[in-house]
Design a protein around this motif. Structure first.
Motif, PDB file in Angstrom:
ATOM      1  N   ILE A  27       1.138  -1.253   0.371  1.00 42.10           N
ATOM      2  CA  ILE A  27       0.193  -0.155   0.327  1.00 42.10           C
ATOM      3  C   ILE A  27       1.033   1.342  -0.082  1.00 42.10           C
ATOM      4  CG2 ILE A  27      -1.608   1.548   1.030  1.00 42.10           C
ATOM      5  CD1 ILE A  27      -2.678  -1.192   2.178  1.00 42.10           C
ATOM      6  N   VAL A  28       1.558   1.394   0.753  1.00 41.82           N
ATOM      7  CA  VAL A  28       2.455   2.382   0.772  1.00 41.82           C
ATOM      8  C   VAL A  28       3.061   2.627  -0.392  1.00 41.82           C
ATOM      9  CG1 VAL A  28       4.603   3.666   2.750  1.00 41.82           C
ATOM     10  CG2 VAL A  28       3.176   2.851   3.521  1.00 41.82           C
ATOM     11  N   ASN A  29       4.093   1.482  -1.019  1.00 39.98           N
ATOM     12  CA  ASN A  29       4.840   1.777  -2.453  1.00 39.98           C
ATOM     13  C   ASN A  29       3.667   2.162  -3.155  1.00 39.98           C
ATOM     14  OD1 ASN A  29       7.109   0.644  -1.345  1.00 39.98           O
ATOM     15  ND2 ASN A  29       7.005  -1.418  -2.151  1.00 39.98           N
ATOM     16  N   LYS A  30       2.570   1.953  -3.014  1.00 42.68           N
ATOM     17  CA  LYS A  30       1.216   2.437  -4.387  1.00 42.68           C
ATOM     18  C   LYS A  30       1.399   3.645  -4.158  1.00 42.68           C
ATOM     19  CE  LYS A  30      -1.727   1.617  -7.396  1.00 42.68           C
ATOM     20  NZ  LYS A  30      -1.137   0.766  -8.992  1.00 42.68           N
ATOM     21  N   LYS A  31       0.993   4.016  -3.088  1.00 40.86           N
ATOM     22  CA  LYS A  31       0.970   5.279  -2.658  1.00 40.86           C
ATOM     23  C   LYS A  31       2.381   6.519  -2.899  1.00 40.86           C
ATOM     24  CE  LYS A  31      -2.409   5.674   1.241  1.00 40.86           C
ATOM     25  NZ  LYS A  31      -3.366   6.444   0.056  1.00 40.86           N
ATOM     26  N   ILE A  32       3.245   5.568  -2.492  1.00 40.87           N
ATOM     27  CA  ILE A  32       4.447   6.743  -3.253  1.00 40.87           C
ATOM     28  C   ILE A  32       4.850   6.903  -4.832  1.00 40.87           C
ATOM     29  CG2 ILE A  32       6.555   7.273  -3.211  1.00 40.87           C
ATOM     30  CD1 ILE A  32       6.812   5.747  -0.069  1.00 40.87           C
ATOM     31  N   LEU A  33       4.176   5.828  -4.991  1.00 43.23           N
ATOM     32  CA  LEU A  33       4.998   5.699  -6.538  1.00 43.23           C
ATOM     33  C   LEU A  33       3.734   6.259  -7.542  1.00 43.23           C
ATOM     34  CD1 LEU A  33       6.217   2.496  -6.279  1.00 43.23           C
ATOM     35  CD2 LEU A  33       7.513   4.243  -6.817  1.00 43.23           C
ATOM     36  N   THR A  34       2.474   6.483  -6.736  1.00 47.09           N
ATOM     37  CA  THR A  34       1.448   7.384  -7.640  1.00 47.09           C
ATOM     38  C   THR A  34       0.623   8.380  -7.381  1.00 47.09           C
ATOM     39  OG1 THR A  34      -0.423   6.576  -5.958  1.00 47.09           O
ATOM     40  CG2 THR A  34       0.393   4.946  -8.146  1.00 47.09           C
ATOM     41  N   ASN A  35       2.192   9.146  -6.737  1.00 43.73           N
ATOM     42  CA  ASN A  35       1.746  10.691  -5.626  1.00 43.73           C
ATOM     43  C   ASN A  35       2.531  11.342  -6.893  1.00 43.73           C
ATOM     44  OD1 ASN A  35       1.519  13.135  -4.897  1.00 43.73           O
ATOM     45  ND2 ASN A  35       1.735  11.901  -2.729  1.00 43.73           N
ATOM     46  N   MET A  92      17.748  -9.254  -9.077  1.00 41.71           N
ATOM     47  CA  MET A  92      17.085  -8.764  -8.029  1.00 41.71           C
ATOM     48  C   MET A  92      16.890  -7.661  -7.923  1.00 41.71           C
ATOM     49  SD  MET A  92      18.719 -10.441  -4.030  1.00 41.71           S
ATOM     50  CE  MET A  92      18.329  -9.675  -3.086  1.00 41.71           C
ATOM     51  N   ILE A  93      17.828  -6.333  -9.137  1.00 40.27           N
ATOM     52  CA  ILE A  93      16.863  -5.378  -8.678  1.00 40.27           C
ATOM     53  C   ILE A  93      16.574  -4.432  -9.536  1.00 40.27           C
ATOM     54  CG2 ILE A  93      18.832  -3.096  -9.492  1.00 40.27           C
ATOM     55  CD1 ILE A  93      21.243  -3.472  -8.019  1.00 40.27           C
ATOM     56  N   LEU A  94      16.670  -5.408 -10.727  1.00 35.97           N
ATOM     57  CA  LEU A  94      15.374  -5.513 -11.801  1.00 35.97           C
ATOM     58  C   LEU A  94      13.853  -6.313 -11.653  1.00 35.97           C
ATOM     59  CD1 LEU A  94      17.801  -6.499 -15.165  1.00 35.97           C
ATOM     60  CD2 LEU A  94      17.195  -4.143 -14.002  1.00 35.97           C
ATOM     61  N   SER A  95      14.029  -7.108 -10.353  1.00 38.04           N
ATOM     62  CA  SER A  95      13.241  -7.879  -9.697  1.00 38.04           C
ATOM     63  C   SER A  95      12.137  -6.720  -8.915  1.00 38.04           C
ATOM     64  CB  SER A  95      12.948  -8.881  -9.196  1.00 38.04           C
ATOM     65  OG  SER A  95      11.762  -9.501  -8.840  1.00 38.04           O
ATOM     66  N   LYS A  96      12.577  -5.766  -8.394  1.00 37.17           N
ATOM     67  CA  LYS A  96      13.343  -4.910  -7.040  1.00 37.17           C
ATOM     68  C   LYS A  96      11.815  -3.832  -8.468  1.00 37.17           C
ATOM     69  CE  LYS A  96      12.132  -4.795  -2.879  1.00 37.17           C
ATOM     70  NZ  LYS A  96      11.246  -4.771  -2.356  1.00 37.17           N
ATOM     71  N   TYR A  97      13.068  -3.190  -9.713  1.00 35.51           N
ATOM     72  CA  TYR A  97      12.637  -1.972 -10.383  1.00 35.51           C
ATOM     73  C   TYR A  97      11.736  -2.355 -10.535  1.00 35.51           C
ATOM     74  CZ  TYR A  97      12.561   1.001 -14.517  1.00 35.51           C
ATOM     75  OH  TYR A  97      12.283   2.225 -14.923  1.00 35.51           O
ATOM     76  N   PHE A  98      10.851  -3.941 -11.422  1.00 34.31           N
ATOM     77  CA  PHE A  98      10.166  -3.432 -12.221  1.00 34.31           C
ATOM     78  C   PHE A  98       8.615  -4.068 -11.145  1.00 34.31           C
ATOM     79  CE2 PHE A  98      13.278  -4.901 -15.509  1.00 34.31           C
ATOM     80  CZ  PHE A  98      12.673  -4.253 -16.514  1.00 34.31           C
ATOM     81  N   SER A 104       3.466   0.662  -9.899  1.00 35.77           N
ATOM     82  CA  SER A 104       2.791   2.834 -10.046  1.00 35.77           C
ATOM     83  C   SER A 104       1.804   2.285 -11.194  1.00 35.77           C
ATOM     84  CB  SER A 104       3.815   3.310 -10.185  1.00 35.77           C
ATOM     85  OG  SER A 104       4.802   2.620 -11.531  1.00 35.77           O
ATOM     86  N   LEU A 105       1.595   0.909 -11.984  1.00 39.65           N
ATOM     87  CA  LEU A 105       1.135   1.120 -13.076  1.00 39.65           C
ATOM     88  C   LEU A 105      -0.387   0.541 -12.895  1.00 39.65           C
ATOM     89  CD1 LEU A 105       3.735   0.240 -15.281  1.00 39.65           C
ATOM     90  CD2 LEU A 105       2.743   2.610 -15.030  1.00 39.65           C
ATOM     91  N   ILE A 106      -0.234  -0.230 -12.273  1.00 41.53           N
ATOM     92  CA  ILE A 106      -1.577  -1.775 -12.105  1.00 41.53           C
ATOM     93  C   ILE A 106      -1.674  -1.376 -10.086  1.00 41.53           C
ATOM     94  CG2 ILE A 106      -0.756  -2.562 -14.198  1.00 41.53           C
ATOM     95  CD1 ILE A 106       0.154  -4.888 -12.535  1.00 41.53           C
ATOM     96  N   SER A 107      -3.221  -2.161 -10.616  1.00 46.35           N
ATOM     97  CA  SER A 107      -3.588  -2.146  -8.880  1.00 46.35           C
ATOM     98  C   SER A 107      -2.632  -3.027  -8.422  1.00 46.35           C
ATOM     99  CB  SER A 107      -4.877  -2.869  -8.821  1.00 46.35           C
ATOM    100  OG  SER A 107      -5.000  -4.256  -9.731  1.00 46.35           O
ATOM    101  N   ILE A 108      -2.764  -3.336  -6.612  1.00 45.92           N
ATOM    102  CA  ILE A 108      -2.272  -3.979  -6.156  1.00 45.92           C
ATOM    103  C   ILE A 108      -2.562  -5.526  -6.228  1.00 45.92           C
ATOM    104  CG2 ILE A 108      -1.893  -4.832  -3.853  1.00 45.92           C
ATOM    105  CD1 ILE A 108      -1.601  -1.827  -3.553  1.00 45.92           C
ATOM    106  N   ALA A 109      -3.268  -5.677  -6.499  1.00 46.38           N
ATOM    107  CA  ALA A 109      -4.212  -7.013  -6.201  1.00 46.38           C
ATOM    108  C   ALA A 109      -4.132  -7.248  -7.890  1.00 46.38           C
ATOM    109  CB  ALA A 109      -5.861  -6.949  -5.728  1.00 46.38           C
ATOM    110  N   MET A 111      -1.117  -7.232  -9.527  1.00 46.26           N
ATOM    111  CA  MET A 111       0.217  -7.226  -9.027  1.00 46.26           C
ATOM    112  C   MET A 111       0.165  -8.234  -7.969  1.00 46.26           C
ATOM    113  SD  MET A 111       3.133  -6.553  -9.913  1.00 46.26           S
ATOM    114  CE  MET A 111       4.697  -6.810  -9.040  1.00 46.26           C
ATOM    115  N   GLN A 112      -0.347  -8.727  -7.229  1.00 42.26           N
ATOM    116  CA  GLN A 112       0.394  -9.434  -6.497  1.00 42.26           C
ATOM    117  C   GLN A 112      -0.444 -11.281  -6.840  1.00 42.26           C
ATOM    118  OE1 GLN A 112       1.796  -9.396  -3.792  1.00 42.26           O
ATOM    119  NE2 GLN A 112       1.776  -7.184  -3.128  1.00 42.26           N
ATOM    120  N   THR A 113      -1.331 -10.827  -7.930  1.00 38.00           N
ATOM    121  CA  THR A 113      -2.595 -12.313  -8.583  1.00 38.00           C
ATOM    122  C   THR A 113      -1.020 -12.725  -9.581  1.00 38.00           C
ATOM    123  OG1 THR A 113      -4.284 -11.470  -8.063  1.00 38.00           O
ATOM    124  CG2 THR A 113      -3.645 -13.069  -9.944  1.00 38.00           C
TER     125      THR A 113
END
Length: 134
Positions: A27-35, A92-98, A104-109, A111-113
């Protein structure tokens, strides 16, 4: 209370805390990246996450394995095996980056799926690339 049941409750509590932390992080990542006013890039957040993880790993190693994981031993191990670690570090860096870019581009749900399919993809890739059977 028996030893097995106390271990069960410790493991159950740990899993619950971990799961809650994962949800909060998403949730925090989504808020930071979409703000738009924050203007934080996924790569910046990726490197910050990796830096914090490295520091926490070092602290945990010092705490749980004080004689085996001194800073000198750790540095010697890393210097001796750095050429082996490059692919893992890069992945690991690329995985975290993507992952953060996806937040920032799609919904959390969604992404988790998608992330939940990674064990299946790992088995398929292991079979195709490494010819391993599980």
């Amino acid at each position: 209370m028996s030893t097995n049941s106390s271990k069960f409750f410790i493991v159950a509590k740990t899993i619950c805390v971990w799961y809650f932390c994962q949800i909060m992080a998403s949730i925090v990542n989504k808020k930071i990246l979409t703000n738009a006013s924050e203007n934080v890039l996924p790569m910046t957040l990726s490197f910050l996450n990796l830096l914090v993880a490295a520091v926490l790993d070092l602290v945990c190693l010092q705490y749980f394995f004080p004689s085996d994981a001194g800073v000198q031993n750790l540095a010697k191990n890393i210097r001796g095996k750095i050429h082996i670690m490059y692919p893992m570090v890069l992945s690991m860096i690329l995985s975290k980056y993507f992952s953060l870019l996806a937040y920032s581009l799609i919904s959390i749900a969604l992404m988790q799926t998608i992330k939940a399919t990674s064990p299946f993809a790992l088995v398929v890739l292991s079979k195709l690339w490494l010819n391993k059977v599980y």
